[in-house]
Design an enzyme around this catalytic site. Structure first.
Site, PDB file in Angstrom:
ATOM      1  N   TYR A 211       0.886  -1.402  -0.714  1.00  0.00           N
ATOM      2  CA  TYR A 211      -0.109   0.001   0.084  1.00  0.00           C
ATOM      3  C   TYR A 211       1.229   1.415  -0.158  1.00  0.00           C
ATOM      4  O   TYR A 211       1.754   1.820   0.710  1.00  0.00           O
ATOM      5  CB  TYR A 211      -0.529   0.027   1.302  1.00  0.00           C
ATOM      6  CG  TYR A 211      -1.787   0.966   0.730  1.00  0.00           C
ATOM      7  CD1 TYR A 211      -2.966   0.557   0.432  1.00  0.00           C
ATOM      8  CD2 TYR A 211      -2.215   2.038   1.361  1.00  0.00           C
ATOM      9  CE1 TYR A 211      -4.301   1.003   0.244  1.00  0.00           C
ATOM     10  CE2 TYR A 211      -3.413   2.789   0.968  1.00  0.00           C
ATOM     11  CZ  TYR A 211      -4.506   2.741   0.662  1.00  0.00           C
ATOM     12  OH  TYR A 211      -5.056   3.016   0.713  1.00  0.00           O
ATOM     13  N   LYS A 220       7.618   8.699  -0.565  1.00  0.00           N
ATOM     14  CA  LYS A 220       8.137   8.838   1.196  1.00  0.00           C
ATOM     15  C   LYS A 220       9.455   8.166   1.556  1.00  0.00           C
ATOM     16  O   LYS A 220      10.293   9.337   1.255  1.00  0.00           O
ATOM     17  CB  LYS A 220       7.292   8.732   2.334  1.00  0.00           C
ATOM     18  CG  LYS A 220       5.877   8.793   1.922  1.00  0.00           C
ATOM     19  CD  LYS A 220       5.678  10.521   1.586  1.00  0.00           C
ATOM     20  CE  LYS A 220       3.893  10.488   1.640  1.00  0.00           C
ATOM     21  NZ  LYS A 220       3.473  12.101   1.948  1.00  0.00           N
ATOM     22  N   SER A 262       0.461  14.429   6.872  1.00  0.00           N
ATOM     23  CA  SER A 262      -0.831  13.719   6.098  1.00  0.00           C
ATOM     24  C   SER A 262      -2.260  13.571   6.530  1.00  0.00           C
ATOM     25  O   SER A 262      -3.155  13.815   7.823  1.00  0.00           O
ATOM     26  CB  SER A 262      -0.320  12.183   6.035  1.00  0.00           C
ATOM     27  OG  SER A 262       1.397  12.164   5.806  1.00  0.00           O
ATOM     28  N   GLY A 265      -4.560  18.323   3.803  1.00  0.00           N
ATOM     29  CA  GLY A 265      -5.532  19.423   2.770  1.00  0.00           C
ATOM     30  C   GLY A 265      -3.929  19.861   1.978  1.00  0.00           C
ATOM     31  O   GLY A 265      -4.369  21.479   1.342  1.00  0.00           O
ATOM     32  N   THR A 267      -3.416  18.140  -1.220  1.00  0.00           N
ATOM     33  CA  THR A 267      -4.372  18.184  -2.109  1.00  0.00           C
ATOM     34  C   THR A 267      -5.207  19.331  -2.761  1.00  0.00           C
ATOM     35  O   THR A 267      -5.138  20.122  -3.400  1.00  0.00           O
ATOM     36  CB  THR A 267      -4.489  16.732  -2.441  1.00  0.00           C
ATOM     37  OG1 THR A 267      -3.375  16.164  -1.935  1.00  0.00           O
ATOM     38  CG2 THR A 267      -4.655  16.445  -3.868  1.00  0.00           C
ATOM     39  N   ASP A 287       2.151  17.333  -3.141  1.00  0.00           N
ATOM     40  CA  ASP A 287       2.337  16.215  -1.392  1.00  0.00           C
ATOM     41  C   ASP A 287       4.450  17.045  -1.182  1.00  0.00           C
ATOM     42  O   ASP A 287       4.980  16.091  -0.415  1.00  0.00           O
ATOM     43  CB  ASP A 287       2.469  15.035  -2.006  1.00  0.00           C
ATOM     44  CG  ASP A 287       2.462  14.359  -0.839  1.00  0.00           C
ATOM     45  OD1 ASP A 287       2.060  14.695   0.047  1.00  0.00           O
ATOM     46  OD2 ASP A 287       3.328  12.499  -0.588  1.00  0.00           O
ATOM     47  N   ASN A 377      -8.410   6.309   3.846  1.00  0.00           N
ATOM     48  CA  ASN A 377      -7.340   6.877   3.667  1.00  0.00           C
ATOM     49  C   ASN A 377      -7.568   5.789   2.088  1.00  0.00           C
ATOM     50  O   ASN A 377      -6.334   5.080   2.111  1.00  0.00           O
ATOM     51  CB  ASN A 377      -6.425   5.865   4.489  1.00  0.00           C
ATOM     52  CG  ASN A 377      -4.818   6.349   3.353  1.00  0.00           C
ATOM     53  OD1 ASN A 377      -5.285   7.612   3.354  1.00  0.00           O
ATOM     54  ND2 ASN A 377      -4.355   5.801   3.475  1.00  0.00           N
ATOM     55  N   GLY A 506     -12.402  26.083  -1.255  1.00  0.00           N
ATOM     56  CA  GLY A 506     -12.094  27.570  -1.972  1.00  0.00           C
ATOM     57  C   GLY A 506     -12.238  28.882  -1.269  1.00  0.00           C
ATOM     58  O   GLY A 506     -10.992  29.611  -1.750  1.00  0.00           O
TER      59      GLY A 506
HETATM   60  P1  GTP Z   1      -1.984  12.942   2.730  1.00  0.00           P
HETATM   61  O1  GTP Z   1      -2.100  13.047   1.121  1.00  0.00           O
HETATM   62  O2  GTP Z   1      -1.775  12.775   3.197  1.00  0.00           O
HETATM   63  O3  GTP Z   1      -0.368  13.824   2.705  1.00  0.00           O
HETATM   64  O4  GTP Z   1      -3.017  14.609   2.827  1.00  0.00           O
HETATM   65  P2  GTP Z   1      -2.905  15.360   2.055  1.00  0.00           P
HETATM   66  O5  GTP Z   1      -2.316  16.607   2.917  1.00  0.00           O
HETATM   67  O6  GTP Z   1      -2.513  15.749   0.430  1.00  0.00           O
HETATM   68  O7  GTP Z   1      -4.733  16.072   2.779  1.00  0.00           O
HETATM   69  P3  GTP Z   1      -6.156  16.407   1.834  1.00  0.00           P
HETATM   70  O8  GTP Z   1      -6.362  17.430   0.469  1.00  0.00           O
HETATM   71  O9  GTP Z   1      -5.727  14.935   0.459  1.00  0.00           O
HETATM   72  O10 GTP Z   1      -6.687  16.161   2.493  1.00  0.00           O
HETATM   73  C1  GTP Z   1      -7.221  15.582   3.706  1.00  0.00           C
HETATM   74  C2  GTP Z   1      -8.624  15.056   4.410  1.00  0.00           C
HETATM   75  O11 GTP Z   1      -9.083  17.040   4.487  1.00  0.00           O
HETATM   76  C3  GTP Z   1      -9.619  15.132   2.961  1.00  0.00           C
HETATM   77  O12 GTP Z   1     -10.430  14.762   3.788  1.00  0.00           O
HETATM   78  C4  GTP Z   1     -10.607  16.200   2.794  1.00  0.00           C
HETATM   79  O13 GTP Z   1     -11.756  17.411   2.852  1.00  0.00           O
HETATM   80  C5  GTP Z   1     -10.005  17.490   4.837  1.00  0.00           C
HETATM   81  N1  GTP Z   1      -9.587  18.720   4.211  1.00  0.00           N
HETATM   82  C6  GTP Z   1      -9.117  18.678   2.777  1.00  0.00           C
HETATM   83  N2  GTP Z   1      -8.541  20.599   2.837  1.00  0.00           N
HETATM   84  C7  GTP Z   1      -9.203  21.342   4.049  1.00  0.00           C
HETATM   85  C8  GTP Z   1      -9.950  22.523   4.364  1.00  0.00           C
HETATM   86  O14 GTP Z   1      -9.748  22.914   3.574  1.00  0.00           O
HETATM   87  N3  GTP Z   1     -10.610  22.739   5.277  1.00  0.00           N
HETATM   88  C9  GTP Z   1     -11.355  21.962   6.046  1.00  0.00           C
HETATM   89  N4  GTP Z   1     -12.471  21.733   6.928  1.00  0.00           N
HETATM   90  N5  GTP Z   1     -10.653  20.188   5.681  1.00  0.00           N
HETATM   91  C10 GTP Z   1     -10.014  20.021   4.477  1.00  0.00           C
HETATM   92  C1  SPV Z   2       0.969  10.878   3.358  1.00  0.00           C
HETATM   93  O1  SPV Z   2       0.531   9.632   3.859  1.00  0.00           O
HETATM   94  O2  SPV Z   2       1.684  11.514   3.640  1.00  0.00           O
HETATM   95  C2  SPV Z   2       1.079  10.599   1.809  1.00  0.00           C
HETATM   96  C3  SPV Z   2       0.181   9.004   1.708  1.00  0.00           C
HETATM   97  O3  SPV Z   2       1.360  11.392   1.560  1.00  0.00           O
HETATM   98  S1  SPV Z   2       1.349   8.267   2.002  1.00  0.00           S
HETATM   99  O4  SPV Z   2       1.938   8.024  -0.077  1.00  0.00           O
HETATM  100  O5  SPV Z   2       0.685   6.764   1.887  1.00  0.00           O
HETATM  101  O6  SPV Z   2       2.282   8.262   2.080  1.00  0.00           O
HETATM  102 MN    MN Z   3       1.225  12.974   2.208  1.00  0.00          MN
END
Ligand code: GTP
Ligand code: SPV
Ligand code: MN
Length: 594
Positions: A211, A220, A262, A265, A267, A287, A377, A506
C-alpha cells in the site's frame, strides 16, 4: 536472460538487478519500458485475475486492499544509519548489519512463483539538474501501475542515469507462491512488514505491504527520507510540501509552498478553485517539494512527482471540482466503494449514498450502514497532467521561486486561522512546533494530538534535531528579503458542537490573499505573543461572524501549548539547536510573562 533495452551505461544498475534476481528468485523478470501497451497489458492481467475491477471511467480501475494493509506503517519503518544518533530520537533504528541480515532472510526466495518488475524512474523533470533517478524492483503489478502514474517511469528515465548515481529500492509483498499455488487478491505479509532505509547507502528495502507510501518507493522512501539526507549533505531541502502558484486580480504571481501533515489538506489547497473573483491558484505539486537556492539568492522548488496519490473521502464537485475532473479517466482507485453501474463512490461525494454499493471490504453495503463504504484512507492515483489548474511552469527545469512557506496542522482549538512569523528563525520554530490530530493516513489512534515537526516526523531520514539546525542554517545563506516569509495556518478549528468554524477549501483563498499581501509588506496586521495576526481578512461574500474567534489568541490555552512544546522538545536533549531553545524561551516569556 534477454535485455530488451540497453542498461549497459550503468554497470551498478545491472548488478543491482542481477543480485536481486539471485536473492528473490522470481519466476520471471520484466524490465519496464513505461509504454501505454505495457500499462494496458498489466491492467488486463489484473482484471483477469480479479485483482482489479475495470470501471466505467475510461482506463480506470478499482482495487480493494487486504483490510490489514490500508496505510503507511510507521511502527515498521526504520532509518538504519551507521550510528544510532544519526537516526535521532524520532526514528526507529536497528544496527545496519543486523537489519541487512534480517532483510536478506526475509527477501530470500520471496518472489518465487511471481514476476519481478524492474522500474527505472526519474523524480523531477527530465533534464533538470534538480531531478534524481531510482530503480524500484517489485513483485506487485499494482505498484508498477502506480509508479507509472506517480513518477516518470520507463525507458526514457534510463537516459537520466548518465552512468551515475541512482537510488536502488527493493519491494516485495512478501508472499512467495509454490508451484501451482493460487494467489490471493491482495497479497501482503502484515506480520513481517519492514520499510527500511540505509541513508549512507541511499538504499531502500520494503517488505510485506503493497500500500501507498510503504510500496511506491519513489514517494516517501526516496523523495523524502533518502532525499532529506541528500539535501542535508548537499545543502538543499526535501520537504513534505505542496507547491502552488497564486495570481492576484492585477495579474501578479507568486509561488507558495506548504507543509501540512498527512491528510491535512495539501492536495486540496494546491488544487483549489478560488471563491474570490480575480484570484487564481495553480498546481505545481501536492505532496513533495525539493528546494534549492539559485544564483539570485532565492529558493526555487520542483515537484519530483508526476502524479497525485490523494485522499478520496471528502472530495466532491462542490469542494474540489479540479480533482473531480482530474480523476475522470486514467485513474486507479483503492479502497473506495463500487456502484452498481461500475463507477466509484466515497463518503462526501454526494450527500446521500446510492442505495446499493459494494464496500471497500467487498461486501454488500446498504444506505444507513454504520461503517463507511470507503476506507478513510481510500486513495486515487492519477496523472497530475490531467489537473485543469496545472501551472504552466510545472516542468520548469529550474523550478519556481518560493515567496512564502506555510506550516499547519489539524487543530480543533488553540491555533488561529493564520499568523506570520517574526522572522526566519521564528518561522523555523513554528515549523518545529507543528502538532496535529492524527488521521487515517498512518496506523494509530485517530484524532490524538501528536507533534509532527514540519509534517516530516514520519519522513525525516536523519536526526530531527540536525534537521532543525539545517533549516536554521539555510536562513543564513541569503539576505532576509530573499528568504520566503513563513506562516502558520489552521483550517480545522471547531465550535463547541464539533462543527468547523472555517469553510475551508476554495475559501482558503482569503487567507492566501493576506499571505500574498504580507509578502509585499502590505495587508493589515497586529503583533501578538505568537506572531503577526491579520486585523481582518477579505470577507467579501462570506459571513464574518466567526472571524474574531478564528483569529483569537487564547492565552490560557497557549500556556498549555507552551508546556506541551517543552515536553516534546525535551525528547531531543542536546540535539536541539540553540536557536530553537531560544525561540521557545522567548515564546514562553511572551505568553507567561516569565
Ligand atoms: P496526504 O496525501 O496524506 O499527504 O494528505 P493531504 O495533506 O494532501 O490532505 P488532503 O488535501 O487530501 O485532505 C485530507 C482531508 O482533509 C480530506 O478529507 C479533505 O476533505 C480534508 N480537507 C482538506 N482541506 C480542507 C479544508 O480546507 N477544510 C476542511 N474542513 N477539510 C479539509
Ligand atoms: C502521506 O501519508 O503523507 C501520503 C500518503 O501522502 S502515502 O503515500 O501513503 O504516504
Ligand atoms: Mn503526504
Amino acid at each position: 536472460m534477454k535485455w530488451d533495452f540497453d542498461w549497459s551505461n550503468n554497470p551498478q544498475a545491472i548488478s543491482f538487478v542481477q543480485n536481486t534476481i539471485f536473492l528473490c528468485k522470481p519466476k520471471n523478470v520484466h524490465l519496464c519500458e513505461g509504454t501505454k501497451e505495457e500499462y494496458a497489458s498489466l491492467c488486463q492481467l489484473l482484471v483477469n485475475q480479479n485483482k482489479a475491477i475495470a470501471l466505467k471511467r475510461p482506463n480506470s480501475y478499482l482495487f480493494f486492499s487486504d483490510p490489514e494493509d490500508v496505510a503507511r506503517v510507521e511502527g515498521c519503518t526504520y532509518i538504519c544509519s551507521k550510528e544510532e544518533r544519526d537516526a535521532g530520537p524520532t526514528n526507529h533504528w536497528v544496527q545496519p548489519k543486523l537489519m541487512k541480515k534480517k532483510l536478506k532472510d526475509l527477501f530470500s526466495g520471496c518472489m518465487q512463483g511471481r514476476t519481478m518488475y524492474v522500474l527505472p524512474y526519474c523524480m523531477g523533470p527530465y533534464g533538470s539538474d534538480k531531478a534524481k533517478v531510482g530503480i524500484e524492483i517489485t513483485d506487485s503489478p499494482y505498484v508498477v501501475l502506480s509508479m507509472a502514474i506517480m513518477t516518470r517511469m520507463g525507458k526514457r528515465a534510463l537516459q537520466e542515469f548518465r552512468g551515475g548515481f541512482f537510488v536502488p529500492g527493493i519491494h516485495s509483498v512478501g508472499v512467495p507462491l509454490k508451484k501451482g499455488e493460487a494467489d490471493v487478491l491482495w497479497p501482503c505479509n502484515p506480520k513481517n512488514r519492514l520499510i527500511v532505509h540505509f541513508p549512507e547507502e541511499r538504499s531502500i528495502w520494503s517488505f510485506g505491504s503493497g500500500y501507498g507510501g510503504n510500496a511506491l518507493l519513489g514517494k516517501k522512501c526516496f523523495a523524502l527520507r533518502i532525499a532529506s539526507v541528500l539535501a542535508r549533505d548537499e545543502g538543499w531541502l526535501a520537504e513534505h510540501m505542496l507547491i502552488l502558484g497564486i495570481t492576484n486580480p492585477q495579474g501578479k504571481k507568486k509561488y507558495i509552498a506548504a507543509a501540512f501533515p498527512s491528510s491535512c489538506g495539501k492536495t486540496n489547497l494546491a488544487t483549489m478553485t478560488s471563491t474570490l473573483p480575480g484570484w487564481k491558484v495553480e498546481l505545481i505539486g501536492d505532496d513533495i517539494a525539493w528546494m534549492k537556492f539559485a544564483k539570485d539568492g532565492r529558493f526555487y522548488a520542483i515537484n519530483p512527482e508526476y502524479g497525485m496519490f490523494g485522499v478520496m473521502p471528502g472530495i466532491s464537485m462542490r469542494d474540489n471540482p479540479n480533482i473531480m475532473h482530474t480523476i475522470s479517466k486514467n485513474t486507479l482507485f483503492t479502497n473506495v466503494a463500487l456502484t452498481k453501474d461500475r463507477d466509484v463512490w466515497w463518503e462526501g461525494l454526494t450527500e446521500k449514498p446510492p442505495l446499493h454499493l459494494t464496500s471497500w471490504l467487498g461486501e454488500r453495503w446498504i444506505q444507513g450502514s454504520k461503517t463507511p463504504a470507503a476506507h478513510l484512507n481510500a486513495r486515487f492515483t492519477t496523472p497530475i497532467r490531467q489537473c485543469p489548474n496545472l501551472d504552466p511552469a510545472f516542468e520548469n527545469l529550474d523550478g519556481v521561486p518560493i515567496s512564502a512557506i506555510l506550516f499547519g496542522g489539524r487543530r480543533s482549538s488553540t491555533v488561529p486561522l493564520v499568523y506570520q512569523s517574526f522572522n526566519w528563525k521564528h518561522g523555523v520554530f513554528l515549523g518545529a512546533s507543528v502538532s496535529s490530530e492524527r488521521t487515517a493516513a498512518a496506523e494509530g489512534a485517530l484524532g490524538k494530538l501528536r507533534h509532527d515537526p514540519f509534517s516530516m516526523l514520519p519522513f525525516c531520514g536523519y536526526n530531527m534535531g540536525d534537521y532543525f539546525a539545517h533549516w536554521l542554517k539555510m536562513g543564513t545563506k541569503t539576505s532576509a528579503d530573499k528568504l520566503p516569509k513563513i506562516f502558520y495556518v489552521n483550517w480545522f478549528q471547531k465550535d463547541t458542537n464539533g462543527k468547523f468554524l472555517w469553510p475551508g477549501f476554495g475559501e482558503n483563498i482569503r487567507v492566501l490573499q493576506w499571505i500574498f499581501e504580507r509578502c509585499d509588506g502590505e495587508g493589515s496586521f497586529e503583533k501578538t505573543p505568537i506572531g503577526f495576526l491579520p486585523k481582518t481578512l477579505n470577507m467579501q461574500g462570506l459571513s464574518a461572524n466567526n472571524l474574531s474567534k478564528l483569529l483569537h489568541v487564547d492565552i490560557p490555552l497557549w500556556k498549555k501549548e507552551v508546556q506541551e512544546m517543552e515536553e516534546f522538545f525535551a525528547v531531543f536533549e542536546g540535539d536541539l539547536p540553540q536557536g530553537l531553545v531560544d525561540e521557545l524561551r522567548e515564546l514562553k516569556k511572551r505568553i507567561c510573562g516569565s
